[in-house]
Write a protein that holds these residues in place. Structure first.
Motif, PDB file in Angstrom:
ATOM      1  N   GLU A   1       0.833  -1.212   0.000  1.00 21.04           N
ATOM      2  CA  GLU A   1       0.000   0.000   0.000  1.00 21.04           C
ATOM      3  C   GLU A   1       0.867   1.262   0.000  1.00 21.04           C
ATOM      4  O   GLU A   1       0.520   2.264  -0.615  1.00 21.04           O
ATOM      5  N   LYS A   2       2.001   1.235   0.736  1.00 22.22           N
ATOM      6  CA  LYS A   2       2.863   2.414   0.814  1.00 22.22           C
ATOM      7  C   LYS A   2       3.531   2.723  -0.509  1.00 22.22           C
ATOM      8  O   LYS A   2       3.888   3.860  -0.783  1.00 22.22           O
ATOM      9  N   LEU A   3       3.732   1.708  -1.351  1.00 22.57           N
ATOM     10  CA  LEU A   3       4.346   1.924  -2.661  1.00 22.57           C
ATOM     11  C   LEU A   3       3.301   2.005  -3.767  1.00 22.57           C
ATOM     12  O   LEU A   3       3.643   2.068  -4.945  1.00 22.57           O
ATOM     13  N   LYS A   4       2.020   1.992  -3.336  1.00 17.12           N
ATOM     14  CA  LYS A   4       0.903   2.056  -4.294  1.00 17.12           C
ATOM     15  C   LYS A   4       0.974   0.923  -5.321  1.00 17.12           C
ATOM     16  O   LYS A   4       0.749   1.126  -6.515  1.00 17.12           O
ATOM     17  N   ILE A   5       1.291  -0.265  -4.834  1.00 15.26           N
ATOM     18  CA  ILE A   5       1.311  -1.464  -5.678  1.00 15.26           C
ATOM     19  C   ILE A   5       0.036  -2.247  -5.404  1.00 15.26           C
ATOM     20  O   ILE A   5      -0.320  -2.483  -4.252  1.00 15.26           O
TER      21      ILE A   5
ATOM     22  N   ILE B   1      11.950   2.472 -14.941  1.00 13.56           N
ATOM     23  CA  ILE B   1      11.341   1.311 -14.259  1.00 13.56           C
ATOM     24  C   ILE B   1      10.943   1.689 -12.844  1.00 13.56           C
ATOM     25  O   ILE B   1      11.784   2.120 -12.042  1.00 13.56           O
ATOM     26  N   GLY B   2       9.642   1.553 -12.524  1.00  9.09           N
ATOM     27  CA  GLY B   2       9.116   1.831 -11.205  1.00  9.09           C
ATOM     28  C   GLY B   2       8.642   0.558 -10.548  1.00  9.09           C
ATOM     29  O   GLY B   2       8.890  -0.551 -11.044  1.00  9.09           O
ATOM     30  N   PRO B   3       7.924   0.676  -9.448  1.00 11.50           N
ATOM     31  CA  PRO B   3       7.479  -0.507  -8.686  1.00 11.50           C
ATOM     32  C   PRO B   3       6.673  -1.502  -9.513  1.00 11.50           C
ATOM     33  O   PRO B   3       6.898  -2.718  -9.445  1.00 11.50           O
ATOM     34  N   LYS B   4       5.736  -1.017 -10.327  1.00 15.00           N
ATOM     35  CA  LYS B   4       4.872  -1.924 -11.094  1.00 15.00           C
ATOM     36  C   LYS B   4       5.672  -2.695 -12.140  1.00 15.00           C
ATOM     37  O   LYS B   4       5.473  -3.889 -12.342  1.00 15.00           O
ATOM     38  N   SER B   5       6.596  -2.002 -12.821  1.00 12.93           N
ATOM     39  CA  SER B   5       7.418  -2.667 -13.830  1.00 12.93           C
ATOM     40  C   SER B   5       8.311  -3.718 -13.199  1.00 12.93           C
ATOM     41  O   SER B   5       8.491  -4.806 -13.739  1.00 12.93           O
ATOM     42  N   VAL B   6       8.863  -3.396 -12.044  1.00  9.02           N
ATOM     43  CA  VAL B   6       9.721  -4.351 -11.341  1.00  9.02           C
ATOM     44  C   VAL B   6       8.923  -5.593 -10.997  1.00  9.02           C
ATOM     45  O   VAL B   6       9.395  -6.716 -11.166  1.00  9.02           O
TER      46      VAL B   6
ATOM     47  N   TYR C   1      -0.652  -7.878  -7.561  1.00  5.15           N
ATOM     48  CA  TYR C   1       0.747  -8.205  -7.829  1.00  5.15           C
ATOM     49  C   TYR C   1       1.252  -9.046  -6.663  1.00  5.15           C
ATOM     50  O   TYR C   1       1.386  -8.562  -5.545  1.00  5.15           O
ATOM     51  N   ASN C   2       1.513 -10.287  -6.916  1.00  6.17           N
ATOM     52  CA  ASN C   2       1.886 -11.230  -5.858  1.00  6.17           C
ATOM     53  C   ASN C   2       3.375 -11.118  -5.555  1.00  6.17           C
ATOM     54  O   ASN C   2       4.190 -11.941  -5.981  1.00  6.17           O
ATOM     55  N   ILE C   3       3.743 -10.064  -4.806  1.00  8.72           N
ATOM     56  CA  ILE C   3       5.150  -9.807  -4.502  1.00  8.72           C
ATOM     57  C   ILE C   3       5.389 -10.001  -3.007  1.00  8.72           C
ATOM     58  O   ILE C   3       4.814  -9.286  -2.187  1.00  8.72           O
ATOM     59  N   PRO C   4       6.209 -10.955  -2.617  1.00  9.65           N
ATOM     60  CA  PRO C   4       6.502 -11.146  -1.194  1.00  9.65           C
ATOM     61  C   PRO C   4       7.436 -10.053  -0.685  1.00  9.65           C
ATOM     62  O   PRO C   4       8.237  -9.494  -1.449  1.00  9.65           O
TER      63      PRO C   4
ATOM     64  N   SER D   1      16.849  -2.334  -5.399  1.00 12.15           N
ATOM     65  CA  SER D   1      18.108  -2.389  -6.149  1.00 12.15           C
ATOM     66  C   SER D   1      17.895  -1.992  -7.606  1.00 12.15           C
ATOM     67  O   SER D   1      18.738  -1.334  -8.216  1.00 12.15           O
ATOM     68  N   ILE D   2      16.753  -2.374  -8.154  1.00 14.18           N
ATOM     69  CA  ILE D   2      16.442  -2.063  -9.551  1.00 14.18           C
ATOM     70  C   ILE D   2      15.920  -0.633  -9.703  1.00 14.18           C
ATOM     71  O   ILE D   2      16.302   0.096 -10.623  1.00 14.18           O
ATOM     72  N   MET D   3      15.064  -0.208  -8.769  1.00 13.17           N
ATOM     73  CA  MET D   3      14.448   1.116  -8.864  1.00 13.17           C
ATOM     74  C   MET D   3      15.380   2.238  -8.423  1.00 13.17           C
ATOM     75  O   MET D   3      15.238   3.382  -8.849  1.00 13.17           O
ATOM     76  N   GLY D   4      16.333   1.921  -7.541  1.00 17.52           N
ATOM     77  CA  GLY D   4      17.167   2.965  -6.965  1.00 17.52           C
ATOM     78  C   GLY D   4      16.416   3.689  -5.865  1.00 17.52           C
ATOM     79  O   GLY D   4      15.304   3.310  -5.490  1.00 17.52           O
ATOM     80  N   ASP D   5      17.023   4.752  -5.363  1.00 18.55           N
ATOM     81  CA  ASP D   5      16.404   5.534  -4.292  1.00 18.55           C
ATOM     82  C   ASP D   5      16.773   6.997  -4.477  1.00 18.55           C
ATOM     83  O   ASP D   5      17.889   7.416  -4.149  1.00 18.55           O
TER      84      ASP D   5
END
Length: 253
Positions: A213-217, A248-253, A221-224, A233-237
């Motif tokens: 919910e905090k990342l608006k995913i 690439i954002g959360p949904k693409s990852v 999306y079944n992400i543990p 690591s992929i999105m950076g910070d």
């Protein structure tokens, strides 16, 4: 002036403690994150003005922390909860992170203090640092209280390290007070929950089931939660000046 307002109400604490029914409760306080009041220009100016002609060093932040501790002690005794407070902070740029990526937090500043002069900014930062040092020393001398102050290393490591090494037992409930999303990786532990608060209206308990919910995913999306570190690591910070894969954002990852 209230500089530390980052904690839940008794009713909100009751709700989460009733859910887990722990024998022990550890509260990890991300101090720099929780003293959000001091990063407001108006609050900083008020502190400087109040102590303009005073011979005593400003202790406003420390006094606010004492109120914070008293709130939790009162809760501990009224509810007969075995509660322990861990207050952690750090000083200096993290050498560990610099060796991994030289531009880590290169442009990072806790606050820009847009309406303060350079001298006022330096004064507030110095006052804040001294108050934090006194808070940590005091935390080490109180009942069921612990103070951790790291030099040249991120104190964000503290909750994860303590929980993994000492407090993973399911009879223990670990609560993290912080709005830092880096703390989400510690929710891999079933007995750990994060209290997230921006203001009175924007606050929630985050655990391994609702962290998306905090990342608006979307829940679809079944992400543990265990994959969160790989996502970062992929999105950076951007907040820490760490680049990710472009586009690439959360949904693409």
């Amino acid at each position: 002036m209230i500089y530390i307002s980052y904690y839940p109400t008794y009713a909100e604490l009751d709700e989460v403690i009733d859910r887990y029914k722990p024998k022990r409760v550890n509260i990890f306080v991300d101090l720099k994150n929780c003293i959000s009041g001091v990063y407001l220009d108006e609050a900083a100016k008020t502190m400087l003005l109040a102590h303009d002609n005073s011979k005593q060093p400003p202790s406003d932040i420390f006094q606010s922390w004492l109120d914070f501790v008293a709130f939790h002690y009162k809760y501990m005794y009224e509810r007969t909860v075995n509660l322990h407070l861990y207050t952690f902070a750090d000083t200096g740029q993290s050498q560990y992170h610099d060796e991994i990526y030289k531009d880590y937090k290169a442009s990072r500043s806790i606050t820009n203090y847009k309406t303060l002069s350079m001298l006022e900014k330096d004064a507030v930062k110095n006052i804040t640092k001294k108050n934090i040092e006194v808070i940590i020393k005091s935390a080490r001398n109180l009942h069921n209280s612990y103070g951790i102050y790291l030099s040249y290393c991120e104190s964000d490591f503290c909750p994860h390290y303590y929980i993994e090494k000492h407090y993973s037992d399911p009879s223990i409930l670990n609560i993290i007070y912080s709005s830092d999303r880096d703390m989400l990786q510690t929710l891999i532990f079933d007995n750990t929950i994060q209290f997230y608060r921006k203001n009175k209206e924007n606050k929630m308990w985050i655990d391994k089931n609702n962290w998306k919910e905090k990342l608006k995913i979307e829940d679809s999306y079944n992400i543990p939660i265990e994959n969160y570190v790989f996502m970062k690591s992929i999105m950076g910070d951007a907040g820490d000046d760490v680049p990710g894969v472009k586009g690439i954002g959360p949904k693409s990852v």
